[in-house]
Write an enzyme that holds these catalytic residues in place. Structure first.
Site, PDB file in Angstrom:
ATOM      1  N   SER A 129       0.593  -0.625  -0.377  1.00 28.80           N
ATOM      2  CA  SER A 129      -0.065  -0.210  -0.340  1.00 28.80           C
ATOM      3  C   SER A 129       1.210   1.523  -0.099  1.00 28.80           C
ATOM      4  O   SER A 129       1.594   1.892  -1.017  1.00 28.80           O
ATOM      5  CB  SER A 129      -1.263  -0.188   0.936  1.00 28.80           C
ATOM      6  OG  SER A 129      -1.926   0.654   0.830  1.00 28.80           O
ATOM      7  N   ASP A 136      -5.946  -3.744  -1.543  1.00 32.70           N
ATOM      8  CA  ASP A 136      -4.878  -3.500  -0.852  1.00 32.70           C
ATOM      9  C   ASP A 136      -3.707  -4.614  -0.424  1.00 32.70           C
ATOM     10  O   ASP A 136      -4.749  -5.841   0.391  1.00 32.70           O
ATOM     11  CB  ASP A 136      -5.637  -2.839   0.398  1.00 32.70           C
ATOM     12  CG  ASP A 136      -4.787  -1.805   1.353  1.00 32.70           C
ATOM     13  OD1 ASP A 136      -3.401  -2.600   1.279  1.00 32.70           O
ATOM     14  OD2 ASP A 136      -4.607  -0.158   1.122  1.00 32.70           O
TER      15      ASP A 136
END
Length: 253
Positions: free
Chosen positions: A38, A150
């Site tokens: 991320s 993510d």
């Protein structure tokens, strides 16, 4: 000695990683490879591409939140990552892992298989977007025919992709959960639950690091708190300087 750096997600709190890196640089610690999820993937990619730490901080402080928040208008998410990918084009013009100056591994979550995957080759910008795609908020990212979200959902401290090839691993975690929560609406409750789950998978992996950094003072900052980027950087920098001395890091390298 080969030193690896592992960078967690954490939204804008990931700017703390820049402070961590700056403190390491000032102590002549050379990073030989990077693994990130991320926000950690974004910071890691920009650094691996050769951008100076303070230049990256400047890039981030100039970002306007609204420029990145383009409505998706679909059931999959309320925002789209396409604007993020266009932003990355400017600073990562060579869209290939092989063109980076430091080897980089990026972790994303395969939505179909429910498994964490690590990438170190292919389309760099697309993989970074996949790794940074916060579920519900953003549309899943399509890559090689699969849907990704993510990377921090299942692995927010991706040590495993580089553990065996490194002699020493430095882990940087920028996504702590604060202990002063106000459940004012359903959205913040869902966000809180997600952050708690993500943070738990970090602590399961921290023992795989030889040096673990979790800057104190990041708790009050929000995921999209771009206006506070410089403050977040300073927290990461000052805390890491203290820990390097306190833990005698240089004696281990």
């Amino acid at each position: 000695m080969k030193v690896g750096l592992v960078l967690s997600g954490g939204g804008v709190r990931g700017v703390a990683h820049l402070g961590v890196i700056k403190a390491l640089e000032e102590n002549d610690v050379t990073i030989d490879c990077i693994s990130g999820s991320s926000a950690g993937a974004i910071v890691g990619a920009l650094y691996a591409a050769g951008h100076d730490v303070l230049d990256i901080l400047d890039i981030i402080t100039q970002i306007k939140t609204f420029r990145l928040l383009q409505p998706a208008m679909s059931w999959k998410g309320i925002l789209t990552m396409e604007v993020v990918e266009k932003f990355l084009e400017k600073y990562l013009p060579a869209d290939d892992f092989d063109d980076l100056k430091i080897p980089l591994y990026v972790t994303a979550t395969n939505l179909r298989t429910g498994k964490s995957e690590s990438f170190n080759q292919g389309r760099l910008r697309r993989v970074i977007c996949a790794s940074s795609c916060i579920p519900v908020m953003f549309n899943p990212v399509v890559y090689n025919g699969e849907l990704y979200i993510d990377g921090g959902i299942l692995n927010n401290l991706p040590v495993d992709p580089i553990r065996e090839q490194c002699d020493f691993i430095i882990g940087s975690h920028s996504n702590p959960v604060d202990d002063n929560f106000d459940p004012r609406n359903v959205r913040v409750v869902m966000e809180r639950a997600l952050m708690m789950a993500i943070t738990q998978n970090v602590y399961q992996r921290k023992s795989s690091c030889d040096f673990f950094i979790e800057p104190k003072g990041l708790e009050p900052y929000k995921v999209m708190d771009l206006a506070k980027a410089t403050e977040i950087y300073e927290i990461g920098y000052e805390y890491t300087k203290q820990q390097i001395e306190k833990e005698n890091l240089l004696d281990h390298l």
